[in-house]
Design a protein around this motif. Structure first.
Motif, PDB file in Angstrom:
ATOM      1  N   TYR A 314       0.831  -1.208   0.000  1.00 25.80           N
ATOM      2  CA  TYR A 314       0.000   0.000   0.000  1.00 25.80           C
ATOM      3  C   TYR A 314       0.865   1.257   0.000  1.00 25.80           C
ATOM      4  O   TYR A 314       0.585   2.225  -0.721  1.00 25.80           O
ATOM      5  CB  TYR A 314      -0.936  -0.005   1.221  1.00 25.80           C
ATOM      6  CG  TYR A 314      -1.973   1.090   1.142  1.00 25.80           C
ATOM      7  CD1 TYR A 314      -3.147   0.912   0.416  1.00 25.80           C
ATOM      8  CD2 TYR A 314      -1.767   2.326   1.776  1.00 25.80           C
ATOM      9  CE1 TYR A 314      -4.095   1.926   0.324  1.00 25.80           C
ATOM     10  CE2 TYR A 314      -2.702   3.340   1.682  1.00 25.80           C
ATOM     11  CZ  TYR A 314      -3.871   3.142   0.949  1.00 25.80           C
ATOM     12  OH  TYR A 314      -4.788   4.145   0.853  1.00 25.80           O
ATOM     13  N   ARG A 318       0.158   4.037  -2.814  1.00 25.99           N
ATOM     14  CA  ARG A 318      -0.629   5.227  -2.452  1.00 25.99           C
ATOM     15  C   ARG A 318       0.195   6.512  -2.609  1.00 25.99           C
ATOM     16  O   ARG A 318       1.304   6.610  -2.064  1.00 25.99           O
ATOM     17  CB  ARG A 318      -1.093   5.085  -0.997  1.00 25.99           C
ATOM     18  CG  ARG A 318      -1.735   6.298  -0.390  1.00 25.99           C
ATOM     19  CD  ARG A 318      -3.138   6.508  -0.911  1.00 25.99           C
ATOM     20  NE  ARG A 318      -3.779   7.626  -0.233  1.00 25.99           N
ATOM     21  CZ  ARG A 318      -4.851   8.240  -0.723  1.00 25.99           C
ATOM     22  NH1 ARG A 318      -5.387   7.859  -1.873  1.00 25.99           N
ATOM     23  NH2 ARG A 318      -5.391   9.239  -0.056  1.00 25.99           N
ATOM     24  N   HIS A 412      -2.415   2.408   6.012  1.00 22.85           N
ATOM     25  CA  HIS A 412      -3.527   2.478   5.054  1.00 22.85           C
ATOM     26  C   HIS A 412      -4.410   3.710   5.272  1.00 22.85           C
ATOM     27  O   HIS A 412      -5.333   3.943   4.489  1.00 22.85           O
ATOM     28  CB  HIS A 412      -4.415   1.230   5.175  1.00 22.85           C
ATOM     29  CG  HIS A 412      -3.854   0.005   4.522  1.00 22.85           C
ATOM     30  ND1 HIS A 412      -2.756  -0.661   4.998  1.00 22.85           N
ATOM     31  CD2 HIS A 412      -4.237  -0.666   3.403  1.00 22.85           C
ATOM     32  CE1 HIS A 412      -2.505  -1.706   4.219  1.00 22.85           C
ATOM     33  NE2 HIS A 412      -3.374  -1.719   3.248  1.00 22.85           N
ATOM     34  N   GLY A 416      -7.757   1.810   5.666  1.00 23.67           N
ATOM     35  CA  GLY A 416      -7.457   0.685   6.564  1.00 23.67           C
ATOM     36  C   GLY A 416      -8.605   0.385   7.506  1.00 23.67           C
ATOM     37  O   GLY A 416      -8.698  -0.714   8.059  1.00 23.67           O
ATOM     38  N   TYR A 421      -9.920  -3.662   2.504  1.00 27.25           N
ATOM     39  CA  TYR A 421      -8.526  -4.127   2.490  1.00 27.25           C
ATOM     40  C   TYR A 421      -8.325  -5.254   3.505  1.00 27.25           C
ATOM     41  O   TYR A 421      -8.980  -5.274   4.559  1.00 27.25           O
ATOM     42  CB  TYR A 421      -7.575  -2.965   2.815  1.00 27.25           C
ATOM     43  CG  TYR A 421      -7.461  -1.981   1.679  1.00 27.25           C
ATOM     44  CD1 TYR A 421      -6.481  -2.119   0.708  1.00 27.25           C
ATOM     45  CD2 TYR A 421      -8.369  -0.933   1.563  1.00 27.25           C
ATOM     46  CE1 TYR A 421      -6.386  -1.229  -0.355  1.00 27.25           C
ATOM     47  CE2 TYR A 421      -8.293  -0.037   0.509  1.00 27.25           C
ATOM     48  CZ  TYR A 421      -7.300  -0.183  -0.455  1.00 27.25           C
ATOM     49  OH  TYR A 421      -7.216   0.690  -1.503  1.00 27.25           O
ATOM     50  N   CYS A 423      -6.113  -5.622   5.569  1.00 33.59           N
ATOM     51  CA  CYS A 423      -5.504  -5.240   6.847  1.00 33.59           C
ATOM     52  C   CYS A 423      -6.484  -5.234   8.016  1.00 33.59           C
ATOM     53  O   CYS A 423      -6.106  -5.534   9.140  1.00 33.59           O
ATOM     54  CB  CYS A 423      -4.751  -3.925   6.740  1.00 33.59           C
ATOM     55  SG  CYS A 423      -5.752  -2.533   6.307  1.00 33.59           S
TER      56      CYS A 423
END
Ligand SMILES: Cc1cc2nc3c(=O)[nH]c(=O)nc-3n(C[C@H](O)[C@H](O)[C@H](O)COP(=O)(O)OP(=O)(O)OC[C@H]3O[C@@H](n4cnc5c(N)ncnc54)[C@H](O)[C@@H]3O)c2cc1C
Length: 567
Positions: A314, A318, A412, A416, A421, A423
């Motif tokens: 990520y 990102r 994230h 997140g 995701y 995670c």
């Protein structure tokens, strides 16, 4: 086509540790199985090659089947109807894949259908399975119970049950009850012997039992009427084919949702005694839990690996303020600390697994012949090290898994917090690792005696004596300073001869020892492979700050201060 073994070269590094030679030599007893089984190794290289090949298959199953199923399994979960559990579809596929690949009962001897794997490659498989889906690791990893059955069951029980496990039947360990959690001495499930039927019957309730509808159960029960402590408990084998145990409910959990956590009702469930009466908790469950704790240490490392991979991917992808977020030092620092904690907990895990391997192989040899005085000494040394290191590997590894999963979400950002995701699942799955198989507080209870007896310090001194590559002399010197600080802090507490003070500071003392040990192991790894160069630097710096912090906390603590913490 992902392969979780080949994409993580750190695993092969640990598989190739020099101590493996001794482990394989003991485990294979001069390679005597080669004449009977065509798949048994003929020498050390052949054995290592076979572990490597099997781990590659595990890596493929993890990458291609278990990991892709994890999200659906998390949503679907198991269900219960009429006292029986049905796994999620993905779980069924996973079980089918590991059974067909011959991965059930891998550590069991070949005569029962196993692969006679040492603990190290077995734990390596657990590490990968946990990275794919921590909940599934619970079902697969319960084959640990077979180890206890092998150690303490009689030959007839081994033949009847271990062969079934190697063919894919699953197990559970039924210890916890509503009033007996950390304190298993309080177990009340009743075992009664019937002279007429010449067998035992179990009656009562167990709760929080992972895979509670398993084919074969190991059950801790009170066999001695009128007793109230651990000395009245024995261990039993319950075979689902005999009936008598129903699943009353499955828990609605925060994480590891694919793994059914069951409340069980035993109603005149026919069972057989495993080992001797009264040794259930004192001997057998202690051995069972030590094996299971190593399994949770592996689960924690696998979760840390998953957290690191997700966070790294990520952070590269990102973009904010015109660049990938990995380029911000604040993000890069979090990532490097996740990686350092991952590498540190993994090196501690495999060091512990090697100790367990050696002493268990010698224990097993002792069933066949008398050990030589040197072997007896070796057995004693490694058994003690395994006992001292297991609570460190489980306690610190699981705390790191939680911290890493937390940091993975942080990287994230808002995404997140969403279900989009992996995670957020990793974060929920991580949470249990520091609770079951003995909470972190109970790992500290198990570890503190090795602080006070000086066992950890003695091992640290042995690590200090191992020559380091010249570029790591500086790190080693810093670890030596940390050990001096640790020794002084321990002395301050032990000299006070105050149990409450010791209990209060125990976690900090255990962590200090653990950080220094992990630092040494990482420096040794880095001396052999560049894979660990950054983690050794980052972890020693991290450990240095933690040791300083704990030392300062303890040195500034006055006995009277404890009053502020009493509620
Ligand atoms: C998902 C899940 C799966 C599980 N699977 C199984 C299984 O397969 N088989 C099985 O038998 N059990 C299983 N368990 C039970 C698990 O092992 C227990 O939950 C765990 O040991 C803690 O016991 P407890 O929940 O009763 O907590 P408690 O013992 O009530 O502990 C509560 C708190 O008190 C602290 N504490 C307790 N005693 C001490 C002490 N002496 N010193 C310091 N602190 C202390 C604990 O650290 C904790 O913070 C499972 C639990 C869960 C949640």
């Amino acid at each position: 086509m992902a392969n979780f073994y080949l994409d993580t070269p750190e695993l092969r590094h640990h598989l190739n540790h020099p101590l493996m030679k001794r482990i394989v030599e003991l485990k294979e007893r001069n390679y005597r199985d080669k004449d009977e089984y065509d798949y048994a190794p003929v020498d050390f290289e052949d054995a290592q090659d076979s572990y490597d090949k099997v781990l590659e298959i595990v890596g493929e199953i993890c990458g291609d089947i278990i990991a892709p199923n994890a999200e659906d399994v998390d949503h679907e979960g198991p269900t219960v109807a009429n006292g029986r559990v049905t796994y999620a579809n993905g779980t069924k596929q996973n079980l089918d894949a590991v059974t067909k690949a011959g991965l059930m009962g891998v550590a069991m001897p070949r005569r029962y259908g196993g692969l006679n794997f040492p603990i190290v490659p077995y734990i390596m498989a657990a590490d990968m399975v946990s990275r794919s889906d921590a909940g599934f690791e619970n079902l697969w990893g319960l084959q640990d119970c077979a180890e206890t059955l092998y150690e303490f069951g009689n030959e007839d029980q081994r033949k009847r049950y271990i062969t079934r496990i190697c063919q894919g039947e699953t197990m559970s360990m039924d210890l916890t009850e509503p009033d007996a959690g950390s304190d298993l001495q309080a177990v009340m499930l009743k075992a009664t012997y019937s002279e007429k039927d010449e067998c035992w019957y179990l009656n009562g309730v167990k709760r929080f039992i992972t895979n509670g509808d398993a084919d074969i159960h190991l059950v801790l029960a009170r066999s001695e009427e009128g007793t109230h402590d651990g000395r009245g408990l024995s261990m039993f084998i319950y075979d689902k084919r005999n009936g008598g145990v129903n699943v009353r409910r499955i828990e609605n959990k925060m994480g590891i949702k694919g793994s059914p956590t069951c409340e069980l009702v035993f109603k005149n469930a026919k069972a057989e005694l495993c080992g001797d009466r009264k040794l259930g908790l004192i001997k057998y469950v202690m051995a069972l839990m030590n094996g299971a704790r190593l399994g949770i240490a592996a689960q924690s490392v696998g979760i840390s690996q998953a957290a690191y991979n997700e966070a790294l991917a990520y952070a590269k992808d990102r973009k904010q303020f015109g660049k990938a977020i990995i380029e911000f030092p604040a993000v890069a620092e979090i990532l490097s600390i996740i990686k350092a904690k991952l590498d540190a907990s993994r090196t501690l895990l495999y060091e512990t697994a090697r100790y367990v391997d050696i002493y268990k192989a010698l224990d097993d040899i002792a069933k066949e012949r008398k050990l030589t005085p040197e072997e007896r000494q070796e057995q004693k040394t490694y058994a003690k090290l395994a006992d001292a290191f297991t609570p460190l590997a489980k306690g610190l590894g699981s705390e790191f898994a939680n911290q890493n999963a937390y940091d993975c979400i942080q990287i994230h950002g808002g995404s997140g917090f969403m279900k989009d995701y992996a995670c957020e699942r990793i974060y929920r799955d991580a949470r249990i690792t520091s609770i079951y198989e003995g909470t972190t507080q109970l790992q500290v209870v198990a570890a503190i005696r090795y602080v006070t007896t000086g066992a950890y310090l003695a091992r640290i001194k042995e690590y200090e004596a191992i020559p380091a590559a010249p570029e790591y002399e500086g790190l080693k010197n810093r670890l030596k300073d940390m050990a001096d600080k640790y020794a002084a802090t321990v002395a301050k507490i032990t000299e006070a001869k105050d149990q409450e003070l010791l209990d209060f500071t125990a976690r900090r003392l255990v962590e200090m020892a653990g950080y220094i040990i992990m630092g040494h192991l990482l420096v040794q790894d880095a001396g052999k492979s560049d894979l660990f160069a950054e983690s050794a630097q980052v972890f020693v710096r991290y450990a240095e700050a933690e040791v300083d912090k704990h030392s300062m906390f303890i040195f500034r603590l006055d006995k009277d201060d404890l009053a502020y913490y009493r509620k």
